[in-house]
Design an enzyme around this catalytic site. Sequence first.
Site, PDB file in Angstrom:
ATOM      1  N   HIS A  80      59.896 -78.877 -11.684  1.00  0.00           N
ATOM      2  CA  HIS A  80      60.690 -79.549 -12.707  1.00  0.00           C
ATOM      3  C   HIS A  80      61.507 -80.704 -12.133  1.00  0.00           C
ATOM      4  O   HIS A  80      61.759 -80.770 -10.927  1.00  0.00           O
ATOM      5  CB  HIS A  80      61.591 -78.547 -13.409  1.00  0.00           C
ATOM      6  CG  HIS A  80      60.824 -77.582 -14.256  1.00  0.00           C
ATOM      7  ND1 HIS A  80      61.444 -76.608 -14.992  1.00  0.00           N
ATOM      8  CD2 HIS A  80      59.491 -77.448 -14.493  1.00  0.00           C
ATOM      9  CE1 HIS A  80      60.523 -75.912 -15.653  1.00  0.00           C
ATOM     10  NE2 HIS A  80      59.339 -76.397 -15.357  1.00  0.00           N
ATOM     11  N   GLU A  82      64.694 -81.580 -12.252  1.00  0.00           N
ATOM     12  CA  GLU A  82      65.941 -81.283 -11.556  1.00  0.00           C
ATOM     13  C   GLU A  82      65.665 -80.729 -10.157  1.00  0.00           C
ATOM     14  O   GLU A  82      66.318 -81.118  -9.187  1.00  0.00           O
ATOM     15  CB  GLU A  82      66.779 -80.265 -12.351  1.00  0.00           C
ATOM     16  CG  GLU A  82      67.121 -80.720 -13.751  1.00  0.00           C
ATOM     17  CD  GLU A  82      66.107 -80.282 -14.812  1.00  0.00           C
ATOM     18  OE1 GLU A  82      66.515 -80.122 -15.967  1.00  0.00           O
ATOM     19  OE2 GLU A  82      64.915 -80.098 -14.482  1.00  0.00           O
ATOM     20  N   CYS A 108      65.994 -75.601 -17.543  1.00  0.00           N
ATOM     21  CA  CYS A 108      65.468 -74.239 -17.663  1.00  0.00           C
ATOM     22  C   CYS A 108      66.266 -73.327 -16.728  1.00  0.00           C
ATOM     23  O   CYS A 108      67.052 -73.798 -15.896  1.00  0.00           O
ATOM     24  CB  CYS A 108      63.979 -74.203 -17.311  1.00  0.00           C
ATOM     25  SG  CYS A 108      63.650 -74.368 -15.538  1.00  0.00           S
ATOM     26  N   CYS A 111      65.733 -74.080 -12.884  1.00  0.00           N
ATOM     27  CA  CYS A 111      66.473 -75.261 -12.435  1.00  0.00           C
ATOM     28  C   CYS A 111      67.970 -75.016 -12.482  1.00  0.00           C
ATOM     29  O   CYS A 111      68.708 -75.479 -11.608  1.00  0.00           O
ATOM     30  CB  CYS A 111      66.093 -76.484 -13.268  1.00  0.00           C
ATOM     31  SG  CYS A 111      64.418 -77.060 -12.913  1.00  0.00           S
TER      32      CYS A 111
END
Length: 151
Positions: A80, A82, A108, A111
């Site tokens: 992801h 991040e 999420c 993250c």
Amino acid sequence: MSERISWDNYFMKMAKLASERSTCLRRKVGAVIVREKKVLATGYNGAPSGVKSCLELGECLREKNNIPSGERHELCRGAHAESNAIAQAAQFGVAVKGGTVYATNFPCSMCTKLLINSGISEIVFDEEYPDELSKDLLEQTEIKLRKILQK
């Protein structure tokens, strides 16, 4: 004379620009980590370096297996935005503690855990993401959370 955009909009536009590098077929997400109005790192969602992406393979593992958004994050080829921004900072020895992450989506739970442990002090996001665990985790921290609408 025209007015300058705000710092929030400036950094969120950078996050949106980073999202354009995404190799995800389902959702394009970008993130920018800043501290004291200086960019520390950027990231977007996509397969790890050297690994074939969903874009290259022409299929999304999550779509193929009917996995709803916000669930079973581990069943994805991509990292992801991040987490990629945190990894970029780590590769270059840049501490993100006390920084703010600007992300195109609410993070999420995976993250969120990384953001908490990396010492991020604020999360600024544009779009919602359906992850109740992430919300629960953030409620237990002192991380400032702000939703802004990109102009």
